[in-house]
Design a protein around this motif. Structure first.
Motif, PDB file in Angstrom:
ATOM      1  N   GLY A  96       0.808  -1.209   0.000  1.00 20.45           N
ATOM      2  CA  GLY A  96       0.000   0.000   0.000  1.00 20.45           C
ATOM      3  C   GLY A  96       0.839   1.256   0.000  1.00 20.45           C
ATOM      4  N   LYS A  97       0.224   2.361   0.368  1.00 21.89           N
ATOM      5  CA  LYS A  97       0.884   3.657   0.424  1.00 21.89           C
ATOM      6  C   LYS A  97       1.137   4.021   1.889  1.00 21.89           C
ATOM      7  CE  LYS A  97       0.651   5.053  -4.014  1.00 21.89           C
ATOM      8  NZ  LYS A  97       1.767   5.551  -4.827  1.00 21.89           N
ATOM      9  N   LEU A  98       2.410   4.233   2.233  1.00 26.46           N
ATOM     10  CA  LEU A  98       2.778   4.492   3.615  1.00 26.46           C
ATOM     11  C   LEU A  98       3.166   5.948   3.834  1.00 26.46           C
ATOM     12  CD1 LEU A  98       5.048   1.383   4.347  1.00 26.46           C
ATOM     13  CD2 LEU A  98       2.559   1.597   4.612  1.00 26.46           C
ATOM     14  N   ALA A  99       3.054   6.393   5.075  1.00 25.17           N
ATOM     15  CA  ALA A  99       3.615   7.681   5.463  1.00 25.17           C
ATOM     16  C   ALA A  99       5.140   7.584   5.396  1.00 25.17           C
ATOM     17  CB  ALA A  99       3.172   8.047   6.870  1.00 25.17           C
ATOM     18  N   GLN A 132       8.388   7.479  -4.897  1.00 20.04           N
ATOM     19  CA  GLN A 132       8.374   6.058  -4.551  1.00 20.04           C
ATOM     20  C   GLN A 132       6.945   5.533  -4.535  1.00 20.04           C
ATOM     21  OE1 GLN A 132      11.585   4.878  -4.465  1.00 20.04           O
ATOM     22  NE2 GLN A 132      11.882   7.062  -4.882  1.00 20.04           N
ATOM     23  N   ASP A 133       6.734   4.407  -5.195  1.00 18.48           N
ATOM     24  CA  ASP A 133       5.383   3.843  -5.295  1.00 18.48           C
ATOM     25  C   ASP A 133       4.775   3.540  -3.933  1.00 18.48           C
ATOM     26  OD1 ASP A 133       5.488   3.962  -8.048  1.00 18.48           O
ATOM     27  OD2 ASP A 133       6.132   1.879  -8.297  1.00 18.48           O
ATOM     28  N   ILE A 134       5.622   3.256  -2.957  1.00 14.10           N
ATOM     29  CA  ILE A 134       5.118   2.840  -1.648  1.00 14.10           C
ATOM     30  C   ILE A 134       4.794   4.023  -0.732  1.00 14.10           C
ATOM     31  CG2 ILE A 134       7.340   2.683  -0.434  1.00 14.10           C
ATOM     32  CD1 ILE A 134       6.334  -0.029   0.683  1.00 14.10           C
ATOM     33  N   VAL A 135       5.064   5.241  -1.204  1.00 16.79           N
ATOM     34  CA  VAL A 135       4.883   6.435  -0.369  1.00 16.79           C
ATOM     35  C   VAL A 135       3.632   7.206  -0.770  1.00 16.79           C
ATOM     36  CG1 VAL A 135       5.855   8.711   0.200  1.00 16.79           C
ATOM     37  CG2 VAL A 135       7.337   6.681   0.162  1.00 16.79           C
ATOM     38  N   ASP A 136       2.864   7.623   0.229  1.00 13.87           N
ATOM     39  CA  ASP A 136       1.730   8.516   0.042  1.00 13.87           C
ATOM     40  C   ASP A 136       2.247   9.945   0.055  1.00 13.87           C
ATOM     41  OD1 ASP A 136      -0.522  10.121   0.252  1.00 13.87           O
ATOM     42  OD2 ASP A 136      -1.513   8.845   1.718  1.00 13.87           O
ATOM     43  N   ARG A 137       2.176  10.618  -1.080  1.00  7.26           N
ATOM     44  CA  ARG A 137       2.722  11.979  -1.197  1.00  7.26           C
ATOM     45  C   ARG A 137       2.112  12.972  -0.208  1.00  7.26           C
ATOM     46  NH1 ARG A 137       3.569  13.856  -7.488  1.00  7.26           N
ATOM     47  NH2 ARG A 137       5.203  12.337  -8.023  1.00  7.26           N
ATOM     48  N   GLU A 138       0.902  12.699   0.237  1.00 10.48           N
ATOM     49  CA  GLU A 138       0.231  13.615   1.150  1.00 10.48           C
ATOM     50  C   GLU A 138       0.566  13.319   2.603  1.00 10.48           C
ATOM     51  OE1 GLU A 138      -1.322  16.244  -0.061  1.00 10.48           O
ATOM     52  OE2 GLU A 138      -0.693  15.440  -2.003  1.00 10.48           O
ATOM     53  N   ARG A 139       1.482  12.385   2.848  1.00 12.66           N
ATOM     54  CA  ARG A 139       1.812  11.990   4.223  1.00 12.66           C
ATOM     55  C   ARG A 139       3.330  11.937   4.386  1.00 12.66           C
ATOM     56  NH1 ARG A 139      -0.618   6.431   4.980  1.00 12.66           N
ATOM     57  NH2 ARG A 139      -0.252   6.781   7.201  1.00 12.66           N
ATOM     58  N   ILE A 140       3.999  13.044   4.092  1.00 10.90           N
ATOM     59  CA  ILE A 140       5.451  13.131   4.202  1.00 10.90           C
ATOM     60  C   ILE A 140       5.823  14.144   5.278  1.00 10.90           C
ATOM     61  CG2 ILE A 140       7.613  13.704   3.030  1.00 10.90           C
ATOM     62  CD1 ILE A 140       6.352  12.783   0.425  1.00 10.90           C
ATOM     63  N   GLY A 141       6.710  13.745   6.164  1.00 14.09           N
ATOM     64  CA  GLY A 141       7.181  14.629   7.224  1.00 14.09           C
ATOM     65  C   GLY A 141       8.696  14.603   7.319  1.00 14.09           C
ATOM     66  N   LEU A 142       9.232  15.388   8.245  1.00 12.26           N
ATOM     67  CA  LEU A 142      10.672  15.460   8.476  1.00 12.26           C
ATOM     68  C   LEU A 142      10.984  15.158   9.935  1.00 12.26           C
ATOM     69  CD1 LEU A 142      11.618  18.832   6.689  1.00 12.26           C
ATOM     70  CD2 LEU A 142      11.422  16.550   5.663  1.00 12.26           C
ATOM     71  N   GLN A 143      12.090  14.456  10.149  1.00  9.74           N
ATOM     72  CA  GLN A 143      12.681  14.281  11.473  1.00  9.74           C
ATOM     73  C   GLN A 143      14.127  14.744  11.371  1.00  9.74           C
ATOM     74  OE1 GLN A 143      11.886  12.670  14.864  1.00  9.74           O
ATOM     75  NE2 GLN A 143      13.690  13.976  15.040  1.00  9.74           N
ATOM     76  N   ALA A 144      14.482  15.735  12.168  1.00 13.28           N
ATOM     77  CA  ALA A 144      15.854  16.250  12.148  1.00 13.28           C
ATOM     78  C   ALA A 144      16.443  16.184  13.544  1.00 13.28           C
ATOM     79  CB  ALA A 144      15.880  17.678  11.618  1.00 13.28           C
ATOM     80  N   ILE A 145      17.761  16.118  13.590  1.00 12.57           N
ATOM     81  CA  ILE A 145      18.474  15.949  14.847  1.00 12.57           C
ATOM     82  C   ILE A 145      19.544  17.023  14.955  1.00 12.57           C
ATOM     83  CG2 ILE A 145      19.790  14.315  16.283  1.00 12.57           C
ATOM     84  CD1 ILE A 145      18.612  12.183  14.084  1.00 12.57           C
ATOM     85  N   CYS A 146      19.608  17.655  16.105  1.00 14.97           N
ATOM     86  CA  CYS A 146      20.662  18.627  16.423  1.00 14.97           C
ATOM     87  C   CYS A 146      20.711  19.729  15.358  1.00 14.97           C
ATOM     88  CB  CYS A 146      21.995  17.886  16.570  1.00 14.97           C
ATOM     89  SG  CYS A 146      23.370  18.898  17.166  1.00 14.97           S
ATOM     90  N   GLY A 147      21.868  19.935  14.731  1.00 12.20           N
ATOM     91  CA  GLY A 147      22.068  21.094  13.877  1.00 12.20           C
ATOM     92  C   GLY A 147      21.358  21.082  12.549  1.00 12.20           C
ATOM     93  N   LEU A 148      20.803  19.948  12.118  1.00 12.88           N
ATOM     94  CA  LEU A 148      19.986  19.946  10.901  1.00 12.88           C
ATOM     95  C   LEU A 148      18.543  20.330  11.195  1.00 12.88           C
ATOM     96  CD1 LEU A 148      20.939  19.216   7.945  1.00 12.88           C
ATOM     97  CD2 LEU A 148      22.547  18.666   9.770  1.00 12.88           C
ATOM     98  N   SER A 149      18.207  20.498  12.474  1.00 15.33           N
ATOM     99  CA  SER A 149      16.827  20.825  12.848  1.00 15.33           C
ATOM    100  C   SER A 149      16.393  22.182  12.321  1.00 15.33           C
ATOM    101  CB  SER A 149      16.676  20.776  14.368  1.00 15.33           C
ATOM    102  OG  SER A 149      16.900  19.483  14.866  1.00 15.33           O
TER     103      SER A 149
END
Length: 333
Positions: free
Chosen positions: A42-45, A113-130
């Motif tokens: 299916g389509k995942l976040a 990517q076929d497995i990704v839902d374009r409407e359910r994309i987020g970011l996780q950043a750590i330390c200085g890339l935040s």
């Protein structure tokens, strides 16, 4: 602990990891690892994951991506431009603009990517890339939610010092040092190395060093240095491609961070949400608190008891993955 395949953590048995490459809008090739739950359908976040500043995907960002994939997300851990395995002719330099763009380029890749839902994309950043992640999200509405751990605002850190301790006169001295260094680099045809956060000597003059962290830890080391050393310079988190583990940035790296402060348009993030996670004992806690205060209606703050800054790099007993999972489950639906 570095595993036999060069990572500082073990790949979960329920996760597949695939090396990937994509190009940002400056034409720089960005290299990452795509973590996908085994037998996913299916389509995942999906989440793009990067940081800390000076780290590589085999360290903390990969650990986070591995855990998110175990929980059912597609997760992309990537090396920012100019570092690790990513492209960029000048090595071990940084740009508030290009490294912000890297996050949007990661969203480009995930959305194909076929497995990704374009409407359910987020970011996780750590330390200085935040700071780059929050800046990217403010300008890119495809990013639906952002979480940060142990956030640093690298523009603020480089241009004002820890806890904004530079006086106006000291800031000008640092600018003068960086400006003169450009002449030196131009004359030599090379890029000298030096501190990205420029220390001052007893006379309050710039005193750059030739390593982010010492090769061995002095007995009188500052507690903050000791915490970073314990991750980057020991078996816990050492990696030969990490700037923080082995070397130092190009000396003029801070110049762009003086010129282009990040998060100037943080109000554009709303109504999309952010969750800022910080250790209760972290020397960097104030960055998250100050950003949350700028936009309290859509930015949450989570303080982790008995955690310092570096604990949130890899201490899975302290990183609040349940809270992070709940945040993304709620906001990527």
């Amino acid at each position: 602990m570095t595993t036999s395949d060069g990572y500082t953590f073990e790949l979960d048995e329920n996760v597949d990891r695939t090396p990937v490459r994509f190009t940002n809008r400056y034409g720089i090739e960005v290299v990452g690892d795509l973590y996908v739950p085994k037998n996913a359908t299916g389509k995942l976040a999906a989440l793009a994951v990067s940081g800390p500043f000076g780290a590589v995907k085999e360290q903390s960002s990969g650990l986070y991506a591995n855990e998110y994939a175990r929980r059912g997300y597609v997760a992309l851990a990537f090396d920012p431009s100019f570092t690790g395995e990513s492209g960029g002719d000048v090595r071990d330099t940084a740009s508030p603009d290009i490294n912000t763009e890297d996050f949007s380029a990661a969203v480009d890749f995930l959305g194909l990517q076929d497995i990704v839902d374009r409407e359910r994309i987020g970011l996780q950043a750590i330390c200085g890339l935040s700071g780059m992640a929050l800046t990217a999200a403010a300008a890119d509405s495809r990013i639906k939610a952002v979480a940060t751990s142990s956030m640093y605002d690298m523009s603020r850190s480089m241009s004002r010092g820890h806890q904004d301790y530079y006086t106006p006169e000291q800031r000008q001295k640092v600018v003068d040092y960086l400006s003169r260094q450009r002449w030196t680099d131009a004359e030599n045809g090379t890029f000298a190395r030096g501190s990205h956060e420029v220390p001052l000597d007893a006379d309050c003059n710039p005193a750059p060093v030739d390593r982010v962290l010492p090769e061995t830890l002095p007995e009188d080391a500052h507690p903050i240095v000791a915490r970073f050393f314990d991750y980057y310079r020991t078996e816990r988190g050492f990696h030969p491609r990490s700037v923080n583990s082995t070397t130092v940035w190009t000396a003029t790296t801070p110049m762009a961070f003086f010129a282009f402060p990040m998060m100037a348009n943080i109000d554009m993030l709303a109504p999309r949400p952010a969750l800022l996670v910080a250790g209760a004992d972290a020397h960097s806690r104030y960055y998250s608190e100050d950003v949350q205060a700028m936009a309290p209606d859509n930015i949450e703050l989570a303080i982790v008891p008995e955690a310092d800054h570096v604990d949130l790099y890899d201490r899975k007993d302290l990183i609040p993955f349940d809270r992070l999972d709940e945040f993304f489950t709620t906001n990527l639906k």
